[in-house]
Design a protein around this motif. Structure first.
Motif, PDB file in Angstrom:
ATOM      1  N   TYR A  51       0.671  -1.122   0.047  1.00 59.23           N
ATOM      2  CA  TYR A  51       0.029  -0.184  -0.131  1.00 59.23           C
ATOM      3  C   TYR A  51       0.760   1.325  -0.016  1.00 59.23           C
ATOM      4  CZ  TYR A  51      -3.806  -3.276   1.137  1.00 59.23           C
ATOM      5  OH  TYR A  51      -4.706  -4.213   1.063  1.00 59.23           O
ATOM      6  N   GLN A  52       1.873   1.126   0.681  1.00 61.18           N
ATOM      7  CA  GLN A  52       2.895   2.514   0.623  1.00 61.18           C
ATOM      8  C   GLN A  52       3.382   2.396  -0.730  1.00 61.18           C
ATOM      9  OE1 GLN A  52       5.782   2.165   3.852  1.00 61.18           O
ATOM     10  NE2 GLN A  52       6.347   4.162   3.599  1.00 61.18           N
ATOM     11  N   ASN A  54       1.811   1.847  -3.556  1.00 63.74           N
ATOM     12  CA  ASN A  54       0.801   2.428  -4.181  1.00 63.74           C
ATOM     13  C   ASN A  54       0.614   3.987  -4.047  1.00 63.74           C
ATOM     14  OD1 ASN A  54      -0.436   0.551  -5.937  1.00 63.74           O
ATOM     15  ND2 ASN A  54      -1.158  -0.472  -4.141  1.00 63.74           N
ATOM     16  N   VAL A  55       1.056   4.286  -2.996  1.00 67.23           N
ATOM     17  CA  VAL A  55       0.938   5.735  -2.631  1.00 67.23           C
ATOM     18  C   VAL A  55       2.303   6.565  -3.171  1.00 67.23           C
ATOM     19  CG1 VAL A  55       0.884   7.571  -0.701  1.00 67.23           C
ATOM     20  CG2 VAL A  55      -0.475   5.510  -0.559  1.00 67.23           C
ATOM     21  N   ARG A  57       4.674   5.451  -5.024  1.00 70.82           N
ATOM     22  CA  ARG A  57       5.219   5.061  -6.378  1.00 70.82           C
ATOM     23  C   ARG A  57       4.418   4.467  -7.168  1.00 70.82           C
ATOM     24  NH1 ARG A  57       8.902   6.775  -3.186  1.00 70.82           N
ATOM     25  NH2 ARG A  57      11.023   6.468  -3.115  1.00 70.82           N
ATOM     26  N   PRO A  58       3.128   5.374  -7.452  1.00 65.64           N
ATOM     27  CA  PRO A  58       2.065   4.769  -8.314  1.00 65.64           C
ATOM     28  C   PRO A  58       2.446   4.429  -9.567  1.00 65.64           C
ATOM     29  CG  PRO A  58       1.701   7.136  -7.740  1.00 65.64           C
ATOM     30  CD  PRO A  58       2.831   6.746  -6.920  1.00 65.64           C
ATOM     31  N   GLY A  59       2.091   3.220  -9.961  1.00 64.33           N
ATOM     32  CA  GLY A  59       2.494   2.869 -11.456  1.00 64.33           C
ATOM     33  C   GLY A  59       3.893   2.803 -11.890  1.00 64.33           C
ATOM     34  N   GLU A  60       4.785   2.771 -10.771  1.00 57.94           N
ATOM     35  CA  GLU A  60       6.294   2.798 -11.007  1.00 57.94           C
ATOM     36  C   GLU A  60       6.785   1.312 -10.681  1.00 57.94           C
ATOM     37  OE1 GLU A  60       8.481   5.828  -9.270  1.00 57.94           O
ATOM     38  OE2 GLU A  60       6.866   7.206  -9.537  1.00 57.94           O
ATOM     39  N   TRP A  63       4.805  -6.118  -8.407  1.00 55.98           N
ATOM     40  CA  TRP A  63       4.995  -6.706  -7.079  1.00 55.98           C
ATOM     41  C   TRP A  63       4.425  -8.192  -7.245  1.00 55.98           C
ATOM     42  CZ3 TRP A  63       5.711  -4.718  -2.001  1.00 55.98           C
ATOM     43  CH2 TRP A  63       5.251  -5.572  -1.088  1.00 55.98           C
TER      44      TRP A  63
END
Length: 81
Positions: A51-52, A54-55, A57-60, A63
């Motif tokens: 979740y961290q 996703n906040v 490094r969204p889309g980078e 996983w």
């Protein structure tokens, strides 16, 4: 081309002080070139870290669970190409 000499970075956080884990993981991720990855080893599902990511490094990132417990969790974290 042979990738025989390529070694994958493995971060086994089971023996790392908890407050140092996420900074080390993000530092390692930030040093990856596009398409590269490292393997994270833990004794529990690091879902909060997901979740961290996703906040922060969204889309980078990628996983990919390689092993899902119950005693050992291995996740390949990659930088998007």
């Amino acid at each position: 081309m042979c990738s025989c000499n390529v070694t994958e970075t493995v971060i086994d956080v089971r023996q790392i002080v908890p407050r140092m884990r996420h900074p080390l993981i993000f530092q390692t991720f930030d040093q990856l070139a596009p398409g590269e990855a490292f393997l994270l080893v833990n004794d529990h599902d690091p879902r909060p870290l997901f979740y961290q990511f996703n906040v922060a490094r969204p889309g980078e990132f990628g996983w990919d669970y390689q092993e899902e417990g119950p005693d050992l969790w291995r996740i390949r974290i990659s930088r998007a190409a």
